[in-house]
Design a protein around this motif. Structure first.
Motif, short mmCIF file in Angstrom:
data_model
loop_
_atom_site.label_atom_id
_atom_site.label_comp_id
_atom_site.label_asym_id
_atom_site.label_seq_id
_atom_site.Cartn_x
_atom_site.Cartn_y
_atom_site.Cartn_z
N LEU A 69 34.26 37.34 37.67
CA LEU A 69 33.73 38.17 36.59
C LEU A 69 32.27 37.85 36.33
N GLU A 70 31.93 36.58 36.29
CA GLU A 70 30.55 36.17 36.06
C GLU A 70 29.66 36.64 37.21
N PHE A 71 30.18 36.56 38.43
CA PHE A 71 29.37 37.00 39.57
C PHE A 71 29.00 38.47 39.43
N PHE A 72 29.99 39.33 39.23
CA PHE A 72 29.69 40.77 39.22
C PHE A 72 28.86 41.16 38.00
N ARG A 73 29.07 40.52 36.88
CA ARG A 73 28.25 40.83 35.70
C ARG A 73 26.79 40.44 35.95
N THR A 74 26.58 39.24 36.46
CA THR A 74 25.22 38.74 36.67
C THR A 74 24.53 39.48 37.80
N GLN A 104 45.81 43.15 35.36
CA GLN A 104 46.35 41.79 35.47
C GLN A 104 45.75 41.03 36.65
N ILE A 105 45.03 41.73 37.53
CA ILE A 105 44.37 41.08 38.67
C ILE A 105 42.92 40.79 38.27
N GLY A 106 42.55 39.53 38.27
CA GLY A 106 41.22 39.14 37.82
C GLY A 106 40.10 39.79 38.60
N TYR A 107 40.25 39.92 39.91
CA TYR A 107 39.21 40.55 40.72
C TYR A 107 39.03 42.01 40.33
N PHE A 108 40.12 42.69 40.04
CA PHE A 108 40.03 44.09 39.63
C PHE A 108 39.33 44.22 38.28
N ARG A 109 39.63 43.31 37.35
CA ARG A 109 38.95 43.34 36.06
C ARG A 109 37.44 43.16 36.24
N ALA A 110 37.06 42.31 37.17
CA ALA A 110 35.64 42.09 37.41
C ALA A 110 34.97 43.33 38.00
N GLU A 116 31.36 49.53 34.80
CA GLU A 116 30.91 49.90 33.45
C GLU A 116 29.41 49.67 33.30
N LEU A 117 28.91 48.58 33.85
CA LEU A 117 27.47 48.32 33.81
C LEU A 117 26.70 49.41 34.54
N ILE A 118 27.22 49.82 35.68
CA ILE A 118 26.55 50.86 36.47
C ILE A 118 26.54 52.20 35.73
N GLN A 119 27.68 52.55 35.17
CA GLN A 119 27.83 53.86 34.54
C GLN A 119 27.00 53.99 33.27
N THR A 120 26.69 52.87 32.63
CA THR A 120 25.92 52.91 31.39
C THR A 120 24.45 52.51 31.58
#
Length: 246
Positions: A69-74, A104-110, A116-120
């Motif tokens: 999650l931190e990787f994809f956000r950053t 429920q899959i952490g990779y999918f949540r990331a 969401e970052l891209i779309q906004t």
């Protein structure tokens, strides 16, 4: 047209670069081993100077829930900021069919957080959602092994060849922004347990494939249609049996 491919030396990225170059584009393979790091921001401004499109095929070195999650956000935040400075007009990202259906899959949540970052962001975008790659069949079987047997859920499964994914990504990158997602999947829909039973047999893998409704996929039990497209989809051209012979 200058197109920067983040993750351009990887499995899909290298294929995308070759396709874009074959169609006359200036494709930049951007990755840590070429001096461009989306996680730290190293080399991003230089790579994006004069670019019209950025294709994000980056991936986290760790699949642990918090780390991915931190990787994809950053990484995504760094890319979008650099694109705004460079005046990039199209952001293309590769994601996964069904990300929003299996939180429920952490990779999918990331990946959902990335999208969401891209779309906004305000940057015109296109999202390519692909099903699982043929290239990862053996790795999935290995991760599903329990006491010498491979335990697989009897859910729908529609994997795709990496070459078909690269075709879809390259075509999208060379076109106008869609400002939505498109789904791509392999040409054959099957039950996941049946697919793995045949695939491992064809590979000469002696492990038994056990149908187990409680088996996990990337650490979680998934719903019947969680991994396959349920709306409009573009089908790949390469069947698994043909890919396997290559």
């Amino acid at each position: 047209m200058k197109i920067v491919v983040i993750g351009g030396t990887g499995l899909i990225g290298s294929k995308v670069v070759r396709r874009l170059e074959a169609h006359g584009h200036q494709a930049i393979a951007a990755a840590p081993n070429t001096g461009v790091n989306s996680l730290t921001g190293e080399g991003l401004d230089e790579a994006m100077a004069g670019a019209s499109v950025v294709v994000d095929l980056s991936n986290s070195p760790s699949f642990e829930d918090n780390a991915v999650l931190e990787f994809f956000r950053t990484s995504t935040t760094n890319l979008l900021e650099a694109e705004k400075k460079a005046g990039v007009g199209h952001h293309v990202a590769l994601s996964i069919v069904g990300t929003e259906r299996s939180p429920q899959i952490g990779y999918f949540r990331a990946k959902v957080a990335q999208e969401e970052l891209i779309q906004t962001s305000g940057i015109p975008f296109s999202l390519v959602h692909a099903t699982q790659f043929y290239e990862f069949v053996k790795a999935i079987a290995d991760s599903s092994e329990v006491d010498g047997a491979v335990r697989i859920q009897p859910v729908n499964f529609q994997p795709i060849a990496g070459d078909d994914v690269a075709d879809a990504v390259a075509k999208t990158a060379a076109g106008e922004p869609l400002n939505k997602r498109i789904d791509v999947a392999g040409p054959e829909l099957s039950r996941m347990d049946e697919f793995f039973r045949k695939a491992l047999a064809d590979l000469g893998d002696p492990r038994e494939v056990i149908t187990d409704p409680e088996a996990t996929y990337y650490g979680a039990v998934v719903a019947e249609d969680a991994l396959v497209p349920i709306d409009e989809v573009t089908l790949g051209r390469i069947h698994y049996a043909d890919w396997e012979k290559q």
